[in-house]
Design a protein around this motif. Structure first.
Motif, short mmCIF file in Angstrom:
data_model
loop_
_atom_site.label_atom_id
_atom_site.label_comp_id
_atom_site.label_asym_id
_atom_site.label_seq_id
_atom_site.Cartn_x
_atom_site.Cartn_y
_atom_site.Cartn_z
N SER A 172 0.83 -1.21 0.00
CA SER A 172 0.00 0.00 0.00
C SER A 172 0.86 1.25 0.00
O SER A 172 0.61 2.21 -0.76
CB SER A 172 -0.92 -0.01 1.22
N THR A 173 1.90 1.25 0.84
CA THR A 173 2.80 2.40 0.87
C THR A 173 3.54 2.57 -0.45
O THR A 173 3.69 3.69 -0.96
CB THR A 173 3.81 2.25 2.02
N GLY A 174 4.00 1.46 -1.02
CA GLY A 174 4.71 1.54 -2.30
C GLY A 174 3.82 2.04 -3.42
O GLY A 174 4.24 2.85 -4.25
N GLY A 175 2.57 1.57 -3.47
CA GLY A 175 1.64 2.07 -4.49
C GLY A 175 1.36 3.54 -4.35
O GLY A 175 1.31 4.28 -5.35
N ALA A 176 1.19 4.03 -3.10
CA ALA A 176 0.95 5.45 -2.88
C ALA A 176 2.17 6.28 -3.30
O ALA A 176 2.04 7.34 -3.93
CB ALA A 176 0.61 5.69 -1.41
N LEU A 177 3.38 5.81 -2.95
CA LEU A 177 4.58 6.53 -3.34
C LEU A 177 4.76 6.54 -4.86
O LEU A 177 5.19 7.56 -5.43
CB LEU A 177 5.81 5.90 -2.67
N LEU A 178 4.43 5.44 -5.49
CA LEU A 178 4.57 5.38 -6.95
C LEU A 178 3.63 6.36 -7.64
O LEU A 178 4.03 7.08 -8.57
CB LEU A 178 4.30 3.95 -7.43
N LEU A 179 2.38 6.42 -7.19
CA LEU A 179 1.43 7.38 -7.77
C LEU A 179 1.84 8.81 -7.48
O LEU A 179 1.77 9.68 -8.36
CB LEU A 179 0.03 7.11 -7.22
N ALA A 180 2.31 9.07 -6.24
CA ALA A 180 2.75 10.42 -5.91
C ALA A 180 3.95 10.84 -6.75
O ALA A 180 4.05 11.98 -7.20
CB ALA A 180 3.10 10.49 -4.42
N GLY A 181 4.85 9.91 -6.99
CA GLY A 181 6.01 10.22 -7.82
C GLY A 181 5.63 10.51 -9.27
O GLY A 181 6.21 11.39 -9.91
N LEU A 182 4.64 9.78 -9.80
CA LEU A 182 4.21 10.02 -11.17
C LEU A 182 3.55 11.39 -11.33
O LEU A 182 3.76 12.07 -12.33
CB LEU A 182 3.24 8.91 -11.60
N PHE A 183 2.77 11.80 -10.33
CA PHE A 183 2.09 13.08 -10.42
C PHE A 183 3.00 14.25 -10.09
O PHE A 183 2.82 15.35 -10.62
CB PHE A 183 0.86 13.10 -9.49
N ARG A 184 3.98 14.04 -9.23
CA ARG A 184 4.84 15.14 -8.79
C ARG A 184 5.90 15.46 -9.84
O ARG A 184 6.12 16.61 -10.18
CB ARG A 184 5.51 14.79 -7.46
N GLY A 185 6.56 14.45 -10.36
CA GLY A 185 7.61 14.67 -11.34
C GLY A 185 8.88 15.23 -10.73
O GLY A 185 8.97 15.44 -9.51
N GLY A 186 9.88 15.45 -11.55
CA GLY A 186 11.13 15.99 -11.06
C GLY A 186 11.97 14.95 -10.34
O GLY A 186 11.66 13.75 -10.33
N ILE A 187 13.03 15.44 -9.70
CA ILE A 187 13.93 14.54 -8.98
C ILE A 187 13.23 13.89 -7.79
O ILE A 187 13.37 12.69 -7.54
CB ILE A 187 15.19 15.30 -8.50
N THR A 188 12.45 14.70 -7.06
CA THR A 188 11.74 14.17 -5.89
C THR A 188 10.73 13.11 -6.30
O THR A 188 10.62 12.05 -5.67
CB THR A 188 11.04 15.30 -5.13
N GLY A 189 10.00 13.40 -7.35
CA GLY A 189 9.02 12.43 -7.84
C GLY A 189 9.68 11.15 -8.34
O GLY A 189 9.15 10.05 -8.14
N LEU A 190 10.83 11.29 -9.00
CA LEU A 190 11.54 10.12 -9.49
C LEU A 190 12.01 9.25 -8.34
O LEU A 190 11.89 8.01 -8.38
CB LEU A 190 12.73 10.56 -10.35
N ALA A 191 12.56 9.89 -7.29
CA ALA A 191 13.02 9.12 -6.13
C ALA A 191 11.85 8.44 -5.43
O ALA A 191 11.93 7.26 -5.05
CB ALA A 191 13.76 10.05 -5.16
N ALA A 192 10.74 9.17 -5.26
CA ALA A 192 9.57 8.58 -4.61
C ALA A 192 9.01 7.44 -5.44
O ALA A 192 8.60 6.39 -4.91
CB ALA A 192 8.51 9.64 -4.37
N GLY A 193 8.97 7.61 -6.76
CA GLY A 193 8.47 6.55 -7.63
C GLY A 193 9.34 5.31 -7.59
O GLY A 193 8.83 4.19 -7.59
N ALA A 194 10.66 5.52 -7.59
CA ALA A 194 11.57 4.37 -7.53
C ALA A 194 11.42 3.62 -6.20
O ALA A 194 11.38 2.38 -6.17
CB ALA A 194 13.01 4.84 -7.72
N LEU A 195 11.33 4.37 -5.10
CA LEU A 195 11.14 3.73 -3.80
C LEU A 195 9.80 2.99 -3.74
O LEU A 195 9.72 1.86 -3.24
CB LEU A 195 11.21 4.78 -2.69
#
Length: 259
Positions: free
Chosen positions: A177-200
């Motif tokens: 659940s946490t990984g899915g939320a981070l992946l969606l947040a990373g896709l919507f946020r973009g940038g370096i922070t979004g990429l790191a959150a999406g990868a995690l």
């Protein structure tokens, strides 16, 4: 162009599953796979809910025990210590435990690597006020008769090791659940922070779905590769594949062509 490719793929799929010779078998195989996955998800959800419920109840009990006084007799405290020994030492029967007014005394042979975890686990036991160390540490290569066999303990307590082979169902559910939320947040946020959150998030989601650590997936840690079972299947129609074949001696099969 894309519309043409989509229609082409749709037509190929319909031809594959509506084929008059093999379509019924292929559709049945898909139904079986869907039912199997549904059963796996249902079983996992029940296990995860039960695991999380047990963990919450255990955490609540431990929290309540920390804020309430313990009037257990020394014999009960000694049994609590003995119960904790099996989780931190490989030879708990070799250790003698005595408790007097909350003062726990430990004696007997123990592996040197297990001495620190043993003392820590004893001090954390409810009802223990102090610990007296009279243990006799030995190296792991010792030939002491009381330290032969058994399984050497490497970690203390039920803490989760991210490199361990299997995660409990409740932890897998939380991690997914946490990984899915981070992946969606990373896709919507973009940038370096979004990429790191999406990868995690992708790592957590993949770990929870496969229940295999990255070390096991890449073959690290000195593990051995699992054998792969290969199944040979005949493609439809079977009439041509089985033509010219008949049972041979000893239950084998032989062909009348060639040889």
């Amino acid at each position: 162009m894309m519309r043409g490719l989509t229609l082409l793929g749709l037509g190929a799929g319909l031809m594959y599953y509506l084929d008059p010779d093999c379509g019924r078998r292929r559709r049945a195989r898909v139904r079986d796979q869907i039912e199997h996955r549904r059963h796996e998800i249902d079983t996992f959800s029940h296990k995860a809910a039960r695991d999380l419920s047990n963990r919450v109840q255990g955490l609540a009990s431990e929290s309540w025990a920390m804020i309430t006084p313990d009037g257990a007799p020394d014999s009960v405290v000694a049994e609590r210590i003995r119960a904790a020994l099996g989780r931190v030492v490989s030879h708990p029967r070799a250790i003698e435990v005595s408790v007097s007014d909350g003062r726990a005394t430990l004696s007997g042979p123990v592996f040197a690597d297990e001495l620190g975890p043993l003392l820590a686990a004893t001090a954390m036991t409810r009802g223990v006020r102090s610990v007296v160390d009279r243990l006799d540490p030995h190296p792991i290569t010792t030939r002491h008769p009381a330290l032969q066999g058994g399984k050497v303990r490497r970690r203390v307590g039920p803490s989760l090791d991210p490199w361990q082979r299997d995660w409990p169902p409740g932890i897998r559910l939380l991690a997914g659940s946490t990984g899915g939320a981070l992946l969606l947040a990373g896709l919507f946020r973009g940038g370096i922070t979004g990429l790191a959150a999406g990868a995690l998030g992708a790592g957590l989601l993949g770990r929870s779905l496969t229940n295999a650590s990255s070390r096991a997936r890449i073959g690290a840690g000195g593990g051995q590769a699992r054998p792969t079972m290969r199944t040979l299947r005949r493609s439809c129609p079977t009439s041509e594949a089985s033509a010219g074949w008949e049972p041979g001696p000893g239950g084998g099969r032989r062909s009348d062509q060639g040889a």
